[in-house]
Scaffold this active site. Structure first.
Site, PDB file in Angstrom:
ATOM      1  N   LYS A  66     -20.194 -17.506   2.875  1.00  0.00           N
ATOM      2  CA  LYS A  66     -19.334 -16.359   3.173  1.00  0.00           C
ATOM      3  C   LYS A  66     -17.843 -16.671   3.208  1.00  0.00           C
ATOM      4  O   LYS A  66     -17.055 -15.962   3.829  1.00  0.00           O
ATOM      5  CB  LYS A  66     -19.725 -15.691   4.523  1.00  0.00           C
ATOM      6  CG  LYS A  66     -21.173 -15.325   4.658  1.00  0.00           C
ATOM      7  CD  LYS A  66     -21.793 -14.683   3.461  1.00  0.00           C
ATOM      8  CE  LYS A  66     -21.289 -13.324   3.086  1.00  0.00           C
ATOM      9  NZ  LYS A  66     -21.947 -12.831   1.826  1.00  0.00           N
ATOM     10  N   THR A  67     -17.448 -17.727   2.528  1.00  0.00           N
ATOM     11  CA  THR A  67     -16.025 -18.068   2.537  1.00  0.00           C
ATOM     12  C   THR A  67     -15.359 -17.750   1.198  1.00  0.00           C
ATOM     13  O   THR A  67     -14.179 -18.045   1.010  1.00  0.00           O
ATOM     14  CB  THR A  67     -15.834 -19.564   2.840  1.00  0.00           C
ATOM     15  OG1 THR A  67     -16.621 -20.308   1.909  1.00  0.00           O
ATOM     16  CG2 THR A  67     -16.226 -19.909   4.257  1.00  0.00           C
ATOM     17  N   GLY A  68     -16.155 -17.230   0.259  1.00  0.00           N
ATOM     18  CA  GLY A  68     -15.608 -16.937  -1.062  1.00  0.00           C
ATOM     19  C   GLY A  68     -16.147 -17.880  -2.124  1.00  0.00           C
ATOM     20  O   GLY A  68     -15.544 -18.049  -3.194  1.00  0.00           O
ATOM     21  N   LYS A 114     -20.523  -8.875  -2.518  1.00  0.00           N
ATOM     22  CA  LYS A 114     -19.331  -9.667  -2.195  1.00  0.00           C
ATOM     23  C   LYS A 114     -18.147  -8.731  -2.019  1.00  0.00           C
ATOM     24  O   LYS A 114     -17.779  -8.005  -2.957  1.00  0.00           O
ATOM     25  CB  LYS A 114     -18.996 -10.674  -3.308  1.00  0.00           C
ATOM     26  CG  LYS A 114     -20.165 -11.477  -3.821  1.00  0.00           C
ATOM     27  CD  LYS A 114     -20.726 -12.429  -2.785  1.00  0.00           C
ATOM     28  CE  LYS A 114     -22.142 -12.804  -3.200  1.00  0.00           C
ATOM     29  NZ  LYS A 114     -22.848 -13.640  -2.286  1.00  0.00           N
ATOM     30  N   ARG A 159     -18.009  -6.677   0.945  1.00  0.00           N
ATOM     31  CA  ARG A 159     -18.685  -5.481   1.491  1.00  0.00           C
ATOM     32  C   ARG A 159     -17.740  -4.694   2.412  1.00  0.00           C
ATOM     33  O   ARG A 159     -16.827  -5.285   3.009  1.00  0.00           O
ATOM     34  CB  ARG A 159     -19.882  -5.918   2.349  1.00  0.00           C
ATOM     35  CG  ARG A 159     -21.049  -6.408   1.585  1.00  0.00           C
ATOM     36  CD  ARG A 159     -22.262  -6.491   2.515  1.00  0.00           C
ATOM     37  NE  ARG A 159     -23.375  -7.031   1.773  1.00  0.00           N
ATOM     38  CZ  ARG A 159     -23.700  -8.312   1.740  1.00  0.00           C
ATOM     39  NH1 ARG A 159     -22.991  -9.190   2.420  1.00  0.00           N
ATOM     40  NH2 ARG A 159     -24.729  -8.717   1.030  1.00  0.00           N
ATOM     41  N   ALA A 160     -18.081  -3.427   2.548  1.00  0.00           N
ATOM     42  CA  ALA A 160     -17.343  -2.629   3.534  1.00  0.00           C
ATOM     43  C   ALA A 160     -18.164  -2.596   4.821  1.00  0.00           C
ATOM     44  O   ALA A 160     -19.358  -2.291   4.778  1.00  0.00           O
ATOM     45  CB  ALA A 160     -17.158  -1.227   2.987  1.00  0.00           C
ATOM     46  N   TYR A 161     -17.577  -3.006   5.904  1.00  0.00           N
ATOM     47  CA  TYR A 161     -18.245  -2.896   7.214  1.00  0.00           C
ATOM     48  C   TYR A 161     -17.177  -2.696   8.281  1.00  0.00           C
ATOM     49  O   TYR A 161     -15.994  -3.030   8.066  1.00  0.00           O
ATOM     50  CB  TYR A 161     -19.127  -4.111   7.510  1.00  0.00           C
ATOM     51  CG  TYR A 161     -18.565  -5.459   7.103  1.00  0.00           C
ATOM     52  CD1 TYR A 161     -17.586  -6.083   7.862  1.00  0.00           C
ATOM     53  CD2 TYR A 161     -19.016  -6.106   5.951  1.00  0.00           C
ATOM     54  CE1 TYR A 161     -17.077  -7.311   7.486  1.00  0.00           C
ATOM     55  CE2 TYR A 161     -18.511  -7.336   5.559  1.00  0.00           C
ATOM     56  CZ  TYR A 161     -17.543  -7.934   6.341  1.00  0.00           C
ATOM     57  OH  TYR A 161     -17.042  -9.148   5.971  1.00  0.00           O
TER      58      TYR A 161
HETATM   59  N1  LIG Z   1     -12.558 -12.145  -5.628  1.00  0.00           N
HETATM   60  C1  LIG Z   1     -13.433 -11.851  -4.690  1.00  0.00           C
HETATM   61  N2  LIG Z   1     -14.335 -10.886  -4.845  1.00  0.00           N
HETATM   62  C2  LIG Z   1     -15.219 -10.596  -3.879  1.00  0.00           C
HETATM   63  N3  LIG Z   1     -15.276 -11.257  -2.700  1.00  0.00           N
HETATM   64  C3  LIG Z   1     -14.401 -12.208  -2.506  1.00  0.00           C
HETATM   65  C4  LIG Z   1     -13.451 -12.572  -3.468  1.00  0.00           C
HETATM   66  N4  LIG Z   1     -12.716 -13.570  -2.984  1.00  0.00           N
HETATM   67  C5  LIG Z   1     -13.177 -13.835  -1.767  1.00  0.00           C
HETATM   68  N5  LIG Z   1     -14.199 -13.013  -1.470  1.00  0.00           N
HETATM   69  C6  LIG Z   1     -14.958 -13.068  -0.194  1.00  0.00           C
HETATM   70  O1  LIG Z   1     -16.167 -13.742  -0.465  1.00  0.00           O
HETATM   71  C7  LIG Z   1     -17.060 -13.382   0.552  1.00  0.00           C
HETATM   72  C8  LIG Z   1     -18.438 -13.763   0.137  1.00  0.00           C
HETATM   73  O2  LIG Z   1     -18.484 -15.169   0.237  1.00  0.00           O
HETATM   74  P1  LIG Z   1     -19.492 -16.015  -0.555  1.00  0.00           P
HETATM   75  O3  LIG Z   1     -19.417 -15.733  -1.974  1.00  0.00           O
HETATM   76  O4  LIG Z   1     -19.207 -17.436  -0.186  1.00  0.00           O
HETATM   77  O5  LIG Z   1     -20.847 -15.540   0.066  1.00  0.00           O
HETATM   78  S1  LIG Z   1     -22.267 -16.253  -0.092  1.00  0.00           S
HETATM   79  O6  LIG Z   1     -22.308 -17.291   0.881  1.00  0.00           O
HETATM   80  O7  LIG Z   1     -22.379 -16.752  -1.451  1.00  0.00           O
HETATM   81  O8  LIG Z   1     -23.222 -15.192   0.203  1.00  0.00           O
HETATM   82  C9  LIG Z   1     -16.841 -11.928   0.717  1.00  0.00           C
HETATM   83  O9  LIG Z   1     -17.169 -11.632   2.050  1.00  0.00           O
HETATM   84  P2  LIG Z   1     -17.451 -10.144   2.555  1.00  0.00           P
HETATM   85  O10 LIG Z   1     -16.111  -9.471   2.451  1.00  0.00           O
HETATM   86  O11 LIG Z   1     -17.898 -10.273   3.961  1.00  0.00           O
HETATM   87  O12 LIG Z   1     -18.468  -9.563   1.682  1.00  0.00           O
HETATM   88  C10 LIG Z   1     -15.383 -11.738   0.392  1.00  0.00           C
HETATM   89  O13 LIG Z   1     -14.601 -11.487   1.496  1.00  0.00           O
END
Ligand SMILES: Nc1ncnc2c1ncn2[C@@H]1O[C@H](COP(=O)(O)OS(=O)(=O)O)[C@@H](OP(=O)(O)O)[C@H]1O
Length: 885
Positions: A616-618, A835, A837-839
């Site tokens: 969840k760090t990107g 990735k 998400r809206a919450y």
């Molecule tokens: N470019 C781009 N597009 C979409 N999302 C982005 C991007 N860069 C960073 N993020 C952030 O990535 C979060 C998801 O992290 P992960 O890909 O590491 O999640 S996972 O562990 O593989 O499930 C996801 O977390 P959430 O916002 O909670 O969904 C995003 O905040």
């Protein structure tokens, strides 16, 4: 040469005789006698050339036997074998080894011995401050060893007081080795009622039969001869001291018996019972060069740790005889060799209860020797029920060169041979010629083993590596238990004692306290490999094992046992459960491994770098952006684990490296293509750094960090969207504040939610293995807001060529709210719905709780980043600033 000279001598004599005018009867007789002498010599020398081996083999060496122990003494000693006391309960099972420097020779000998007996240790240089000695109410170390005991005596006051207090409070003993030269202290030992006498040359050595120290060691025996090197001996009248051994100064006239001179012994090892200052010590007057000191050291560790470091007294022995029927003509076993094998087996059974030789055969070579050797083959089969048997392939082939159908067929053929000849193959055991295919794993070998021979146990010298031998360990692969195999110094080419590499003394030294003796001493379970040729010819294997077992009986209280291989393997992994899991290494990193690895495989399909998370760090965004680079190729998606391979954590690891490598393309260009893999679960998993480093020691490691509170919240939302019942049932606040009285599932969810955010402790674990220059920490917030810059820094870190200008290929997508991949002027490709998400935002209460929860972890992170010369991310600065308010 011989014939030529004989002929010349003879012709000279004849010429002289024939030149005489008249033949007298005496001269005729002389000629006849001469001719017959010459012909006898010629025929003997001819026979020797033709059957030279037969002549040598007629007198195999007799086993060494110098034991003159009184059996009643040994029986009485056996009663006192338990050093365990209550004091041991408050101690950890590590040893603290104080060395002069990290590379000092004597210290290394000590640590090698500790490794061999699988005792954990910490090495510290004597000049520095002591490490933390206690943890909670427990003593961390159960024994302290000083490589140079003088350094203990002259230790600075502060450290010395600390150490002595620890030793007396926790009842922890000290072992010290006094150098043979005066060093910095005088003969009178400061602070102790004792005098050291340095630089002694000693001979003969006898253990004090009445000491309570002996457990593995059997006192009563005398070592006769000069002792190696120079020694320090101890003089004292204080009752705290008990001599553990007696020796005597070397005299001009070398006397072999110590008993004659028993009134004037010197003391080369002494036991301080702690009556003087409440600390027990065992002090050696020389280092570990003398083999008996290794034995004494085992008992010293045992008694001074209050039994915490006592080794078991049982020693299991398995002796494999491989190459049965395989040897070339001239070096195989004949009937009398087989008889000798059976007779010696009986003798060994007297020493090692339950013992049988374990014979490995390939039927293709049955009856392929000389007439006498074929009779030997038949004799072996006549005696088939006296031995254990295991099968190979039909020929003596290396499995890693073949595929499964071939190996299976070749094993079936050998199995058919076994059936036709009633060979009782029922030990669920096999070995591979030259260790081929055992480690590194050749899957077809294991499959064929299981299918044809029902193999559950094997052994090898190759895991984790051949050298150093004391680090060989076992592992289990898909139900097959792989035991470490020890070397006994006999190979297919070691046929005669007189030709033994390094001379007979070399083998005898190994038996009499040297390498072979120590292997059995240090390993509760020893599996040895020998070859048929070691049982024909000089029967060197019989000589070696009978001798060493006798020597063990002479000098130790060890109980020698043998059980069938399957039982042995079960016992092994019961003793060492931590060895069950294998550790995969890169076969291309070790020449020997490479030589027994399939030529059809390549190490090029292993990643150059890993993106390790945390979740969840990107990580998905980074994975996607990296994949856009023309020189970077990622793993193929796994259908099972959300696209990630997740090899190093969890059960996938047990599939082995062939399975892992299937996830990677063969690089188009090995020097310019970068393979990588991203599994976000790697970051916080206990075992991953060790496993990853073993296989990919040169890999670069990338991790991404965002505010740990945000990460925890995102993860919780992720679990809810995956309909995790616990996450659905409990609020985020419930999860993060769950206590140990809450339901197990909730506690588990809490741990999985919060633990990855303790960034510093996980990073430190990675840094225990990988050097910091191989680790790159990405600020996840920056990745989100300015991915073009981040991708630029990553390219620099990876030294990737060609440079890829991401500004052309990434742009902000207002609809998604994140940067996305440019597809065309008006189209972007963004990450999926999961990735970004809206919450709803985190509540104030939740934020505050997490801020406090992560406070000390964030402080530790900022310190670590400082140490690593890495810029502190803005979110961390803010968190720390907030924490001070
Ligand atoms: N470019 C781009 N597009 C979409 N999302 C982005 C991007 N860069 C960073 N993020 C952030 O990535 C979060 C998801 O992290 P992960 O890909 O590491 O999640 S996972 O562990 O593989 O499930 C996801 O977390 P959430 O916002 O909670 O969904 C995003 O905040």
């Amino acid at each position: 040469m011989f014939w030529r000279s004989s002929f010349i001598v003879l012709s000279n004599i004849c010429a002289r005789c024939f030149c005489l005018k008249r033949f007298t009867l005496t001269k005729v007789l002389l000629i006849v006698i001469l001719l017959s002498v010459v012909s006898t010599i010629v025929s003997i020398s001819f026979l020797n050339l033709r059957f030279g081996i037969a002549r040598q083999r007629s007198k195999p060496p007799l086993p060494l036997s110098t034991c003159r122990l009184n059996s009643t003494i040994s029986r009485s000693l056996l009663k006192r074998v338990n050093h365990q006391s209550k004091a041991g309960l408050h101690l950890g099972d590590r040893v603290l080894v104080m060395v002069e420097s990290q590379y000092s020779k004597a210290g290394t000998k000590i640590t090698h011995l500790l490794e061999a007996i699988r005792v954990e240790f910490k090495v510290e240089p004597t000049g520095k401050n002591l490490p933390t000695l206690t943890h909670l109410d427990k003593g961390k170390f159960s024994v302290i060893i000083f490589e140079n005991y003088n350094k203990y005596i002259t230790m600075d006051k502060w450290n010395r007081q600390l150490l002595d207090k620890y030793c007396s409070e926790y009842n922890v003993g000290i072992i010290g080795f006094v150098p043979s030269k005066p060093d910095i202290i005088s003969d009178n030992v400061p602070g102790f009622p004792m005098v050291f006498e340095y630089g002694m040359k000693l001979q003969d050595y006898k253990l004090n039969m009445f000491s309570d120290v002996w457990r593995v060691t059997k006192a009563g025996q005398i070592y006769e001869g000069r002792l190696p090197g120079e020694w320090t001996v101890f003089h004292t009248n204080h009752s705290t001291y008990e001599p553990l051994a007696y020796s005597k100064k070397q005299t001009q006239k070398f006397s072999v018996s110590i008993e004659e001179d028993v009134n004037k012994p010197v003391v080369p090892v002494i036991y301080d019972h702690g009556k003087y200052d409440k600390i027990k010590r065992i002090i050696f007057g020389s280092a570990l060069r003398f083999w008996l000191h290794r034995l004494i050291l085992l008992d010293s560790l045992s008694i001074l740790s209050n039994g915490k470091l006592s080794m078991p007294l049982e020693r299991h022995i398995q002796i494999d005889i491989d190459d049965i029927f395989v040897g070339r003509e001239g070096i195989r076993m004949c009937v009398d060799d087989v008889e000798a094998l059976v007779t010696t087996q009986e003798k060994i059974r007297q020493m090692v209860s339950g013992f049988s030789f374990n014979l490995g055969f390939s039927g293709r070579y049955y009856l392929r020797g000389s007439y006498e050797e074929d009779a030997g083959d038949k004799k072996l089969l006549e005696y088939r029920d006296k031995f254990w048997w295991f099968g190979h392939m039909w020929r003596h082939e290396q499995a890693h060169k073949f595929d499964e159908p071939y190996i299976t067929l070749a094993m079936q053929q050998n199995s058919q041979f076994a059936k036709e000849n009633n060979i009782p193959v029922k030990q669920n055991y096999a070995v591979a010629p030259h260790h081929s295919g055992v480690y590194p794993i050749h899957e077809p070998l294991y499959t064929a083993w299981r299918n044809v021979w029902d193999v559950k146990v094997t052994s090898t010298e190759e895991y984790p590596r051949l050298h150093p031998a004391w680090r060989r360990r076992g592992f289990i692969y898909k139900g097959v238990m792989v035991l470490p195999r020890q070397t006994c110094g006999l190979y297919t080419h070691t046929l005669f004692l007189s030709d033994y590499p390094g001379g007979r003394k070399h083998l005898d030294d190994s038996i009499k306290g040297g390498e072979l003796f120590q292997i059995i001493l240090f390993n509760p379970i020893s599996v040895f490999m020998t070859h048929m040729s070691n049982y024909g010819n000089d029967r060197l294997a019989l000589y070696t094992f009978e001798s060493v077992l006798k020597f063990i009986q002479c000098w130790t209280n060890l109980k020698l046992l043998a059980v069938p291989p399957l039982q042995l393997a079960l016992k092994y992994f019961e003793m060492y459960p931590e060895e069950r899991d294998p550790i995969w290494q890169n076969p291309c990193d070790h020449k020997r491994h490479l030589s027994i690895w399939s030529p059809n495989k390549t190490c090029e399909k292993l990643p150059n770098f890993l993106v390790i998370g945390p979740q969840k760090t990107g990580t998905t965004a980074l994975y996607t952006f990296l994949g856009m680079h023309p020189a970077i190729e990622s793993n193929f998606n796994s259908p099972d684990t959300f696209e990630e391979v997740q090899f190093f954590n969890g059960n996938n690891y047990y599939h082995g490296i062939d399975w892992y490598m299937e996830f990677f393309p063969t690089p188009k260009n090995t020097t310019s293509t970068y393979l990588f893999e991203k599994s976000a679960t790697y970051f916080d998993n206990e075992v991953v750094p060790r496993r990853a480093f073993a296989l990919l020691p040169r890999a670069k490691i990338i991790c991404i960090l965002i505010n740990p509170s945000k990460r925890a919240y995102s993860w919780y939302q992720h679990m809810r969207s995956h309909e995790d019942p616990t996450a659905l049932n409990y609020s985020f606040y419930d999860v993060i504040t769950a206590t140990d009285i809450d339901p197990r599932k909730l506690r588990e969810l809490r741990n999985r939610c919060l633990n990855p955010g303790m960034y510093a402790q996980h990073l430190i674990r990675w840094l225990d293995y990988y050097p910091s220059r191989q680790l790159f920490i990405v600020d996840g917030e920056q990745l989100k807001n300015d991915p073009i810059h981040v991708m630029h820094t990553i390219q620099r870190f990876l030294h990737i060529d060609p440079y890829f200008d991401y500004s052309q290929f990434l742009r902000f997508d207002p609809k998604k709210g994140f940067f996305c991949q440019v597809i065309s002027d008006d189209r972007n490709k963004c990450l999926g719905k999961s990735k970004g998400r809206a919450y709803p935002p985190m509540s104030k209460e939740e934020q505050l709780f997490l801020k406090q929860y992560y406070q000390r972890h964030n402080v530790a992170l900022s310190k670590l980043l400082d140490k690593l010369n890495t810029e502190v991310p803005a979110w961390l600065e803010e968190e720390l600033r907030g924490g001070d308010e």
